[in-house]
Motif scaffolding. Structure first.
Motif, PDB file in Angstrom:
ATOM      1  N   LEU A  14      -3.807   5.231   8.437  1.00 25.42           N
ATOM      2  CA  LEU A  14      -2.699   4.476   7.980  1.00 25.42           C
ATOM      3  C   LEU A  14      -1.663   4.312   9.337  1.00 25.42           C
ATOM      4  O   LEU A  14      -1.129   3.231   9.880  1.00 25.42           O
TER       5      LEU A  14
ATOM      6  N   TYR B 176       3.571  -0.126   2.467  1.00 24.47           N
ATOM      7  CA  TYR B 176       2.415   0.357   2.649  1.00 24.47           C
ATOM      8  C   TYR B 176       2.153   1.104   3.871  1.00 24.47           C
ATOM      9  O   TYR B 176       1.190   1.752   4.185  1.00 24.47           O
TER      10      TYR B 176
ATOM     11  N   ASP C 159      -0.385  -9.199   6.370  1.00 19.60           N
ATOM     12  CA  ASP C 159      -0.587  -8.118   5.402  1.00 19.60           C
ATOM     13  C   ASP C 159      -0.758  -8.748   3.826  1.00 19.60           C
ATOM     14  O   ASP C 159       0.255  -9.048   3.276  1.00 19.60           O
TER      15      ASP C 159
ATOM     16  N   SER D  12      -1.941  -6.991   1.193  1.00 17.13           N
ATOM     17  CA  SER D  12      -1.940  -5.644   0.466  1.00 17.13           C
ATOM     18  C   SER D  12      -3.364  -5.487  -0.119  1.00 17.13           C
ATOM     19  O   SER D  12      -4.040  -5.228   0.366  1.00 17.13           O
ATOM     20  N   TYR D  13      -3.481  -5.819  -1.584  1.00 16.18           N
ATOM     21  CA  TYR D  13      -4.709  -5.639  -2.009  1.00 16.18           C
ATOM     22  C   TYR D  13      -5.799  -6.675  -1.775  1.00 16.18           C
ATOM     23  O   TYR D  13      -5.292  -7.807  -1.774  1.00 16.18           O
TER      24      TYR D  13
ATOM     25  N   ALA E 152      -6.087  -4.109   1.607  1.00 16.41           N
ATOM     26  CA  ALA E 152      -6.535  -2.630   1.213  1.00 16.41           C
ATOM     27  C   ALA E 152      -7.459  -2.928  -0.015  1.00 16.41           C
ATOM     28  O   ALA E 152      -7.079  -3.373  -0.870  1.00 16.41           O
TER      29      ALA E 152
ATOM     30  N   CYS F 255      -8.547   2.277   0.832  1.00 16.62           N
ATOM     31  CA  CYS F 255      -7.413   3.432   0.525  1.00 16.62           C
ATOM     32  C   CYS F 255      -8.012   4.542   0.590  1.00 16.62           C
ATOM     33  O   CYS F 255      -7.204   5.589   0.664  1.00 16.62           O
TER      34      CYS F 255
ATOM     35  N   TRP G 154      -7.166   6.090   3.743  1.00 14.85           N
ATOM     36  CA  TRP G 154      -5.778   6.014   4.261  1.00 14.85           C
ATOM     37  C   TRP G 154      -5.056   7.368   4.738  1.00 14.85           C
ATOM     38  O   TRP G 154      -4.424   7.377   5.930  1.00 14.85           O
TER      39      TRP G 154
END
Lengths: 327, 342
Positions: free
Chosen positions: B7, B36, B87, B89-90, B125, B181, B184
């Motif tokens: 990350l 994040y 970004d 995210s998921y 991610a 993830c 990360w």
């Protein structure tokens, strides 16, 4: 209403005539098989197209929809490469890879049509974001129809434009029908009033066949956007004379009796011709504009006819900026 | 060199890119607060390196939860002079924006005859292996591999995450970055200076001569661990990490399999039409005669991801399932019954 120069008035009529002549020719060419696939014409909607595109500056951006030949023409695109694109020639504005449904002419700020209803609205929103971040004074306008007004992405985009104060105009071309479906049967409330929910002005141009009425409304929205005061939703009431797409024959009569005839009586080109005559334009001059538009379309078709079809290798270009990445 | 987490390396690449080019912006849900961990030096506004402090609200923008609108706006912005990093995210949130990915981002340059460039990076991610249930546990990169016009990276190490992301931001084509993830917190020495890893170049994670394992994303460390275990039994395993899935470094894969004659492909995505299927087909088409044993895929089954930890952990390739596949292609006896994931 601002006093417009005679040249501007003349140009408005010329651009409406160009769109009419271009689409009438395209319609014939589809029916004769000279244009593959189909086309969606803007015949009847010229005032709305030209009023909006001429309210934009040369460097401003716009995105279109499936009924979008008129948008680049209204913004000043030369007709030859547009016609060649409809036919699928190598000299087409998209090299023959877009066709009628995917015209784009970045040279005039046309960021492209979309065959997916509503899908190009956020593209214009992104162009407005660019202008905002780069602070370059440009504005962006998304053309969409009454059908697209029921796509969720419109409201995602209006919310983002509102919260970020983007220099953006959402222009709904309400031509009353999504293919055969009357807009009022699938649309709750008034489209322009939805703007209130996003804290932005919503304007409905009832006289959408009057090019000056559209021009004034969109000019106001453009001025607001350029001043940093954020987006506007403009709904223009208009009417498509032809079927949804050329060659489409529907068994049902989905229009109200006499409706089309009533709209034909307020044809935007005829209306504006009367206005121009009242402003001292001579019949010769007005006839000359019509002849010019027809000659330009003839020349565009001749340009297309004289152009080659693309070489097969072209099918494998332009996927990525580097050719090696394509499989 | 400095020790960076996966990350942290992504954050470093984003900072470098933001410093290098004012046209680079970052938009997405919760990017201002660095939720994040890739848009700041720490968890506090006052921490050194905070992106909002450093670049301002014009270039670091929280978005509403409107994936379709966000992806489309990023595409439009990329077509008109910005170089957005989005970004998302998921990775399962990408489905909300499928029309924009497939119909606009991937097609605009081609449809418009090359008029459009689309310099935009969509990061997401892959939240699998963390007991978050089916909606958050996806590994959706194979379905995007099926969309010509997108480029796809799936870095498996901190150094690759940093170098590939810099190349992605500098590319004029749209790029989807799938970040697992599970990786990360992985740490390694990474060059703190700017560097770029070219797209489309695989990395040999471990050299070997008996078997090639092509491994993707979080399957890479599992494959390396399996290779180390097999090395103790005298089997020499080469591990290839493609790093970029589109364009795929076909030559590196074919060279390795031509040398070893055996192929195992490991990835956390579903089995049908996955990256492993594509890589297997490539090898079978191009160098079938070099193969000394059938190709084996080690993937997630064509099954949704269950919530219970006791169930989920059996869904993805592990050191054990990859090692079992290696044993099969070199004709070693299995140590134990192999779980369903093979």
């Amino acid at each position: 209403m601002a006093e417009l120069a005679r040249d501007t008035l003349r140009e408005m009529q010329l651009r409406m005539l160009r769109i009419r002549a271009f689409d009438e020719r395209a319609s014939k060419m589809v029916k004769r098989g000279h244009i593959p696939g189909t086309v969606h014409t803007s015949i009847g909607q010229e005032a709305q197209v030209v009023g909006a595109t001429m309210a934009l500056g040369a460097g401003d951006y716009m995105s279109g929809n499936h009924r979008s030949h008129g948008h680049p023409i209204g913004k000043g695109s030369p007709l030859g490469p547009l016609m060649a694109e409809l036919v699928g020639k190598a000299t087409g504005v998209c090299k023959g890879k877009g066709g009628s449904l995917h015209l784009a002419d970045f040279a005039v700020g046309s960021l492209g049509e979309s065959g997916i209803v509503g899908s190009s609205i956020p593209i214009a929103n992104g162009a407005a974001l660019s202008s905002k971040v780069l602070n370059n004074g440009k504005v962006a306008l998304a053309f969409f129809g009454d059908g697209a007004a029921n796509q969720g992405v419109l409201y995602e985009s209006m919310n983002m434009a509102g919260v970020w104060d983007l220099p953006m105009i959402f222009l709904c071309e309400n031509n009353q029908y999504a293919l055969s479906t009357p807009a009022h049967t699938v649309t709750s409330g008034i489209i322009s009033e939805r703007a209130a929910g996003f804290g932005m002005p919503g304007i409905r141009v009832e006289e959408g066949q009057d090019v000056l009425a559209v021009y004034d409304a969109v000019s106001e929205a453009v001025a607001r956007a350029r001043a940093g005061d954020g987006p506007t939703l403009v709904e223009v009431m208009t009417y498509r004379y032809n079927e949804h797409s050329e060659g489409l024959r529907l068994g049902t009569d989905y229009r109200n009796a006499g409706e089309r005839e009533a709209w034909l009586k307020k044809d935007p080109i005829v209306l504006f011709r009367h206005y121009l005559a009242s402003q001292g334009f001579s019949d010769d001059e007005l006839d000359g504009l019509q002849a010019t538009a027809l000659a330009e379309v003839d020349a565009a078709v001749a340009f297309s006819d004289a152009s080659p079809y693309p070489d097969l290798s072209v099918a494998f270009d332009d996927l990525y900026t580097d050719k090696e990445s394509a499989a | 060199m400095t020790v960076m987490s996966y990350l942290g390396a992504i954050g470093a690449a984003q900072r470098e890119a933001m410093d290098a080019d004012e046209r680079v912006i970052i938009i997405g849900e919760d990017v201002e607060a660095n939720v994040y961990g890739t848009t700041g030096g720490g968890k506090s506004r006052s921490d050194k390196g905070d992106f909002l402090q450093r670049y301002g609200k014009n270039r670091i923008r929280n978005t509403p939860i409107s994936e379709e609108g966000i992806v489309g706006a990023a595409a439009g912005a990329a077509m008109t002079g910005l170089r957005p990093i989005v970004d998302l995210s998921y990775s399962s949130f990408l489905y909300m924006a499928m029309d924009q990915f497939v119909n606009q981002v991937a097609k605009n340059r081609y449809m418009f005859g090359g008029q459009a460039s689309m310099p935009v990076v969509f990061r997401s991610a892959m939240f699998y292996g963390l007991n978050t249930g089916a909606h958050h546990s996806d590994r959706p990169y194979p379905m995007f591999m099926n969309v010509p016009g997108l480029k796809i990276i799936a870095p498996a190490t901190p150094a690759d995450a940093k170098g590939l992301l810099r190349s992605a931001v500098d590319s004029d084509d749209p790029i989807l970055s799938f970040e697992a993830c599970l990786l990360w917190s992985a740490k390694e020495d990474v060059d703190e200076n700017e560097f770029w890893i070219p797209l489309g170049v695989a990395r040999t994670a471990r050299e070997g001569t008996d078997v090639t394992v092509v491994a993707i994303s979080s399957s890479v460390p599992e494959a390396v661990a399996a290779a180390e275990e097999l090395a103790r039994e005298g089997v020499s395993v080469e591990v290839i990490d493609p790093r970029t899935l589109v364009p795929l470094d076909r030559d590196a894969i074919l060279r390795s399999v031509a040398k070893t004659g055996r192929l195992v492909v490991a990835e956390p995505a579903h089995r049908t039409c996955g990256a492993a299927a594509e890589i297997s087909a490539l090898v079978a088409e191009e160098i079938f005669d070099s193969l000394k044993a059938p190709i084996i895929r080690v993937t997630a089954p064509d099954m949704q991801i269950p919530f219970s930890p006791s169930l989920e952990k059996q869904m993805y390739p592990t050191k054990a399932t990859i090692a079992a596949a290696i044993r099969r292609v070199v004709d070693l006896p299995a140590l134990q019954p192999v779980a369903a994931a093979v």
